[in-house]
Design an enzyme around this catalytic site. Structure first.
Site, mmCIF file in Angstrom:
data_model
loop_
_atom_site.group_PDB
_atom_site.id
_atom_site.type_symbol
_atom_site.label_atom_id
_atom_site.label_comp_id
_atom_site.label_asym_id
_atom_site.label_seq_id
_atom_site.Cartn_x
_atom_site.Cartn_y
_atom_site.Cartn_z
ATOM 1 N N ASP A 1 0.700 -0.936 0.380
ATOM 2 C CA ASP A 1 0.189 0.017 -0.207
ATOM 3 C C ASP A 1 0.956 1.429 -0.630
ATOM 4 O OD1 ASP A 1 -1.829 -2.215 0.472
ATOM 5 O OD2 ASP A 1 -3.020 -0.843 2.396
ATOM 6 N N ASP A 2 0.000 2.972 -0.377
ATOM 7 C CA ASP A 2 0.665 3.790 -0.486
ATOM 8 C C ASP A 2 1.625 4.337 -1.495
ATOM 9 O OD1 ASP A 2 -1.027 3.987 1.832
ATOM 10 O OD2 ASP A 2 0.728 4.139 3.594
ATOM 11 N N HIS B 1 -6.752 3.213 -4.171
ATOM 12 C CA HIS B 1 -6.492 3.384 -2.515
ATOM 13 C C HIS B 1 -6.666 5.334 -2.276
ATOM 14 C CE1 HIS B 1 -4.746 2.595 1.517
ATOM 15 N NE2 HIS B 1 -3.362 2.342 1.472
ATOM 16 N N HIS C 1 -5.743 9.966 1.113
ATOM 17 C CA HIS C 1 -6.080 8.059 2.948
ATOM 18 C C HIS C 1 -6.159 9.345 3.359
ATOM 19 C CE1 HIS C 1 -3.235 5.427 5.026
ATOM 20 N NE2 HIS C 1 -3.281 4.805 3.575
ATOM 21 N N HIS D 1 3.496 -2.631 3.223
ATOM 22 C CA HIS D 1 4.170 -0.897 2.279
ATOM 23 C C HIS D 1 5.148 -0.776 1.517
ATOM 24 C CE1 HIS D 1 0.663 -0.754 5.864
ATOM 25 N NE2 HIS D 1 0.297 0.696 4.482
HETATM 26 ZN ZN ZN Z 1 -2.917 3.307 3.478
#
Ligand code: ZN
Length: 201
Positions: free
Chosen positions: A21-22, A72, A76, A169
């Protein structure tokens, strides 16, 4: 498209779905991709729309290597569902468009993962209406806390089982511990006979 939160892998059996993620992030995403390639491992990348827009070559690299893309959101916002409906639609749909534009023609977005796991029904419904299966995780590495490589591996192994969706991540800060833990994790999973797959749709 089901709006139910998915916790299982597509292939079942002794498979695992690694998710990152991210990102994308110009420092860490290439290192994650290189490790995955060494192990012929496929994974899912839950990207933040503006990051994909800024580094489209990374989003293209993810797709070219046979990994899957996941939305995503734009900002955020971990309390996304507390905001008005219109905001939520934009968070999901705008990021979907940004990631799709970065990926290029024909690339597919498969999933939505809500920042901070804010998967209230309103969020899952919007995702499903946009063709994105909401995906959760069964196995949280807590790598974002940077607890050290050994602890990241312990966190993963505590819940690892056939069908795990593992949360890691590749963006959002210094991910050197994640990269080091991933190298060890892939060796371990290979030795244990796990195969690499995606979350079920
Ligand atoms: Zn995230």
């Amino acid at each position: 498209m089901s709006n139910a939160l998915q916790f299982n892998t597509q292939d079942g059996g002794k498979s695992v779905a690694l998710t990152f993620d991210d990102g994308p992030d110009p420092r860490w995403t290439p290192q994650v991709l290189a490790l995955l390639a060494q192990h012929h491992a496929k994974a899912t990348f839950c990207q933040i729309g503006p990051h994909a827009q800024r580094y489209p070559y990374l989003t293209k690299s993810v797709v070219a290597a046979g990994h899957r893309l996941c939305d995503h959101s734009v900002h955020h916002n971990e309390q996304q569902s507390s905001m008005p409906l219109d905001y939520n639609i934009h968070e999901i749909a705008d990021a979907q468009q940004e990631i799709a534009n970065a990926a290029g023609p024909g690339a597919k977005l498969w999933y939505y993962r809500a920042p901070g796991g804010d998967f209230k029904p309103v969020i899952r419904n919007i995702a499903a209406q946009h063709g994105l299966r909401p995906i959760g995780w069964s196995d949280d590495s807590n790598d974002w806390k940077r607890p050290g490589v050994a602890n990241i591996l312990d966190n993963i192994n505590r819940n690892l089982h056939p069908g795990s969706i593992v949360l890691m991540h590749d963006g959002g800060g210094d991910r050197s511990q994640t990269v080091a833990a991933l190298a060890k994790l892939l060796d371990q999973l290979d030795a244990q006979g796990y195969t690499y797959t995606f979350p079920a749709r």
